[in-house]
Design an enzyme around this catalytic site. Structure first.
Site, PDB file in Angstrom:
ATOM      1  N   GLU A  14      29.904  43.160  44.605  1.00 18.93           N
ATOM      2  CA  GLU A  14      29.735  43.322  43.020  1.00 18.93           C
ATOM      3  C   GLU A  14      29.703  41.887  42.335  1.00 18.93           C
ATOM      4  O   GLU A  14      30.244  41.038  42.963  1.00 18.93           O
ATOM      5  CB  GLU A  14      30.970  44.199  42.634  1.00 18.93           C
ATOM      6  N   CYS A  35      30.164  36.305  37.188  1.00 13.09           N
ATOM      7  CA  CYS A  35      31.257  36.449  38.170  1.00 13.09           C
ATOM      8  C   CYS A  35      30.893  36.742  39.655  1.00 13.09           C
ATOM      9  O   CYS A  35      30.595  37.948  39.637  1.00 13.09           O
ATOM     10  CB  CYS A  35      32.515  37.643  37.570  1.00 13.09           C
ATOM     11  N   CYS A  74      38.289  40.837  51.248  1.00 13.28           N
ATOM     12  CA  CYS A  74      39.354  39.693  51.283  1.00 13.28           C
ATOM     13  C   CYS A  74      40.266  39.883  52.261  1.00 13.28           C
ATOM     14  O   CYS A  74      41.149  40.901  52.402  1.00 13.28           O
ATOM     15  CB  CYS A  74      39.635  39.365  49.900  1.00 13.28           C
ATOM     16  N   CYS A 102      46.132  40.332  48.438  1.00 10.10           N
ATOM     17  CA  CYS A 102      47.218  40.535  47.083  1.00 10.10           C
ATOM     18  C   CYS A 102      47.391  41.931  46.862  1.00 10.10           C
ATOM     19  O   CYS A 102      46.541  42.722  46.740  1.00 10.10           O
ATOM     20  CB  CYS A 102      46.613  39.512  46.081  1.00 10.10           C
ATOM     21  N   CYS A 160      45.446  43.417  43.925  1.00  9.13           N
ATOM     22  CA  CYS A 160      43.972  43.189  43.893  1.00  9.13           C
ATOM     23  C   CYS A 160      43.359  44.413  44.670  1.00  9.13           C
ATOM     24  O   CYS A 160      43.484  44.669  45.676  1.00  9.13           O
ATOM     25  CB  CYS A 160      43.622  42.028  44.320  1.00  9.13           C
ATOM     26  N   GLY A 194      36.733  38.278  47.263  1.00 14.33           N
ATOM     27  CA  GLY A 194      36.773  37.446  48.202  1.00 14.33           C
ATOM     28  C   GLY A 194      37.371  36.193  47.982  1.00 14.33           C
ATOM     29  O   GLY A 194      37.744  35.903  46.588  1.00 14.33           O
ATOM     30  N   GLU A 195      38.040  35.513  48.742  1.00 19.31           N
ATOM     31  CA  GLU A 195      38.647  34.091  48.539  1.00 19.31           C
ATOM     32  C   GLU A 195      37.781  33.233  48.714  1.00 19.31           C
ATOM     33  O   GLU A 195      37.325  32.958  50.103  1.00 19.31           O
ATOM     34  CB  GLU A 195      39.878  34.070  49.468  1.00 19.31           C
ATOM     35  N   LEU A 218      48.314  31.693  40.602  1.00 19.24           N
ATOM     36  CA  LEU A 218      49.625  31.635  40.679  1.00 19.24           C
ATOM     37  C   LEU A 218      50.485  32.740  40.830  1.00 19.24           C
ATOM     38  O   LEU A 218      51.237  33.059  41.904  1.00 19.24           O
ATOM     39  CB  LEU A 218      50.231  30.544  39.603  1.00 19.24           C
ATOM     40  N   CYS A 278      38.709  41.786  36.130  1.00 19.55           N
ATOM     41  CA  CYS A 278      39.453  41.211  36.883  1.00 19.55           C
ATOM     42  C   CYS A 278      40.073  41.847  38.154  1.00 19.55           C
ATOM     43  O   CYS A 278      40.820  42.714  37.614  1.00 19.55           O
ATOM     44  CB  CYS A 278      40.509  39.985  36.554  1.00 19.55           C
TER      45      CYS A 278
HETATM   46  N1  SAH Z   1      40.246  35.111  45.538  1.00 24.94           N
HETATM   47  C1  SAH Z   1      40.034  34.182  44.572  1.00 24.94           C
HETATM   48  C2  SAH Z   1      39.283  34.684  43.109  1.00 24.94           C
HETATM   49  C3  SAH Z   1      39.045  36.185  43.215  1.00 24.94           C
HETATM   50  S1  SAH Z   1      40.238  37.221  42.437  1.00 24.94           S
HETATM   51  C4  SAH Z   1      41.480  34.391  43.629  1.00 24.94           C
HETATM   52  O1  SAH Z   1      42.742  35.091  43.869  1.00 24.94           O
HETATM   53  O2  SAH Z   1      41.666  33.436  42.783  1.00 24.94           O
HETATM   54  C5  SAH Z   1      39.978  36.392  40.699  1.00 24.94           C
HETATM   55  C6  SAH Z   1      41.229  36.448  39.742  1.00 24.94           C
HETATM   56  O3  SAH Z   1      41.685  37.814  39.416  1.00 24.94           O
HETATM   57  C7  SAH Z   1      42.494  36.080  40.253  1.00 24.94           C
HETATM   58  O4  SAH Z   1      43.151  35.117  39.395  1.00 24.94           O
HETATM   59  C8  SAH Z   1      43.143  37.096  40.794  1.00 24.94           C
HETATM   60  O5  SAH Z   1      44.460  37.095  41.042  1.00 24.94           O
HETATM   61  C9  SAH Z   1      42.808  38.135  39.628  1.00 24.94           C
HETATM   62  N2  SAH Z   1      43.594  39.440  39.777  1.00 24.94           N
HETATM   63  C10 SAH Z   1      43.136  40.144  40.935  1.00 24.94           C
HETATM   64  N3  SAH Z   1      43.390  41.438  40.933  1.00 24.94           N
HETATM   65  C11 SAH Z   1      43.632  41.668  39.557  1.00 24.94           C
HETATM   66  C12 SAH Z   1      43.910  42.699  38.919  1.00 24.94           C
HETATM   67  N4  SAH Z   1      44.242  44.017  39.198  1.00 24.94           N
HETATM   68  N5  SAH Z   1      44.179  42.565  37.582  1.00 24.94           N
HETATM   69  C13 SAH Z   1      44.095  41.328  36.990  1.00 24.94           C
HETATM   70  N6  SAH Z   1      43.742  40.154  37.372  1.00 24.94           N
HETATM   71  C14 SAH Z   1      43.538  40.521  38.865  1.00 24.94           C
HETATM   72 FE1  SF4 Z   2      43.945  37.901  46.340  1.00 26.01          FE
HETATM   73 FE2  SF4 Z   2      41.673  36.656  45.399  1.00 26.01          FE
HETATM   74 FE3  SF4 Z   2      41.527  38.186  47.593  1.00 26.01          FE
HETATM   75 FE4  SF4 Z   2      41.975  39.455  45.754  1.00 26.01          FE
HETATM   76  S1  SF4 Z   2      40.354  38.304  46.095  1.00 26.01           S
HETATM   77  S2  SF4 Z   2      43.105  39.579  47.614  1.00 26.01           S
HETATM   78  S3  SF4 Z   2      43.210  38.229  44.324  1.00 26.01           S
HETATM   79  S4  SF4 Z   2      42.750  36.302  47.238  1.00 26.01           S
END
Ligand code: SAH
Ligand code: SF4
Length: 394
Positions: free
Chosen positions: A92, A105, A112, A116, A119, A168-169, A223, A349
């Site tokens: 997406e 975006c 990924c 996390c 996410c 993705g990361e 963070l 996000c």
């Molecule tokens: N993988 C990278 C970039 C993609 S995620 C990263 O983790 O930074 C982009 C942002 O969305 C990150 O800061 C992530 O922590 C945040 N994010 C992920 N899941 C979320 C959620 N359910 N609600 C709000 N922010 C979220």
């Molecule tokens: Fe974590 Fe970013 Fe991967 Fe989601 S996309 S699992 S926030 S590293």
């Protein structure tokens, strides 16, 4: 055998490719401009290229952009596209229009592997890295599609900012990411300033150092926790690169580009990481060690958690988010609260899911991991979120 995809190259790579076809390197610049500035995919139409060159290109390569499977528009103007990247995977991309900018975006992987807890992409597991062309194809498509659709005058661009914050990361797909970033910045292509291209990472320390040396675009670091115990649970990559190492890498990044700052993202999770004690600990973390907490060196972006089915988490109440921000601000740390966009189409996000064949069984492995007790989303919070989304102005 599939032919070369011209969207896989940055300008230096395209020059080498053109040389391989027996052409002068500078021809690559002309070709590059046709591709990215004008959005032309058919080499036969590139009228100021010599016919012999066009013939060679026609025989040897093509422009392949992932097919659009669907487009959804939010009440707030956000648009989400689902792109087919083959093999049952779809990713997406989200366009977020604001008064003074248009932000895209972009996804970097199908799924990924970091996993996390908060996410949606992480919950799906991991299928594969996107190629440079698949990453850049999202920008190529969105820019030229929107220019046509919005009937923008010649020389006007639809996308002014790119954030690598989709699925993705990006730092776990560095080889494909780097040429894509270079094309975004290249004046012969999209010409975005490096402050308008942001790579967001959950903290892949060695790659933060590589990016600093290769292409120091804006950096956002996810963070989400003020100590290792909590971060280990929320962002499993922390076990490999704990906070001290991550923040040291952030310092090194800042040293390379002293006038810039790093944005720390912090997803606000009710009862998990949002207490005032957590905020105070975060202030200590920032001030007690390397990363300079002066306004110009780092800033915090608090992200109200966007719920998705199966997360079992809920967003911190608005007052708590504000109070948390207040603690950081009182300590002199610039702190903003991210406006949620596109949540009615699951484009906010962390809500991006697409279609992912979980080839690494990340999702399965998550079951059984020690977890902090969490509160399921209740009906009242769900209603409050829906109202907040409706009331958001464009
Ligand atoms: N993988 C990278 C970039 C993609 S995620 C990263 O983790 O930074 C982009 C942002 O969305 C990150 O800061 C992530 O922590 C945040 N994010 C992920 N899941 C979320 C959620 N359910 N609600 C709000 N922010 C979220
Ligand atoms: Fe974590 Fe970013 Fe991967 Fe989601 S996309 S699992 S926030 S590293």
């Amino acid at each position: 055998m599939t032919s070369n995809n011209l969207l896989d190259f940055d300008l230096a790579g395209l020059a080498v490719y053109c040389e391989g076809l027996g052409e002068k390197r500078f021809r690559a610049t002309q070709l590059f401009r046709w591709l990215h500035q004008r959005g032309v995919s058919d080499t036969a139409q590139m009228s100021d290229l010599a016919r012999s060159f066009r013939d060679k290109l026609g025989a040897a390569c093509e422009v392949r952009v992932p097919a659009v499977l669907s487009e959804q528009a939010s009440a707030d103007g956000t648009i989400k596209w689902l792109f087919d990247v083959g093999g049952g995977d779809a990713v997406e991309t989200v366009f977020i229009p604001e008064e003074d900018r248009g932000t895209l975006c972009i996804s970097s992987q199908a799924g990924c592997a970091v996993g996390c807890r908060f996410c949606s992409t992480g919950h799906q597991g991991f299928s594969r890295n996107l190629s440079t062309a698949e990453t850049l194809g999202q920008l190529w498509f969105a820019e030229h599609h929107l220019r046509r659709r919005l009937q923008l005058p010649e020389g006007t661009r639809a996308i002014t900012n790119v954030v690598m914050m989709g699925m993705g990361e990006p730092m776990q797909n560095y080889a494909a990411l780097l040429p894509a970033l270079r094309v975004m910045l290249d004046d012969h292509a999209y010409g975005l300033s490096r402050r308008r291209v942001t790579v967001s990472t959950s903290g892949v320390v060695p790659m933060i150092d590589r990016l600093r040396d290769d292409c120091p675009v804006a950096l956002a670091v996810s963070l989400h926790a003020p100590n290792d115990a909590l971060r280990n649970d929320l962002v499993p990559l922390n076990r490999k690169y704990p906070l001290a190492e991550l923040l040291a890498a952030c310092d090194r990044y800042l040293e390379a580009a002293p006038r810039d700052f790093i944005t720390f993202e912090y997803c606000m999770l009710d009862g998990v990481n949002d207490s005032l004690a957590n905020a105070a600990e975060l202030v200590d973390l920032m001030q007690g060690r390397g990363v300079r907490a002066q306004p110009l060196s780092c800033k915090f972006n608090l992200i109200p958690f966007n719920p998705f089915p199966a997360s079992g988490l809920i967003c911190s109440p608005r007052d708590r988010v504000k109070a948390f921000a207040g603690v950081l601000q009182d300590a002199g740390i610039v702190t903003t609260i991210r406006k949620t966009r596109g949540s009615d189409i699951d484009a906010a996000c962390g809500q991006l899911a697409g279609e992912v064949q979980d080839r690494t069984r990340v999702a399965e492995r998550r079951v059984g991991r020690a977890a902090i007790p969490i509160v399921p989303l209740d009906a009242q919070s769900a209603r409050a979120l829906a109202t907040a989304a409706r009331e958001r102005p464009l």
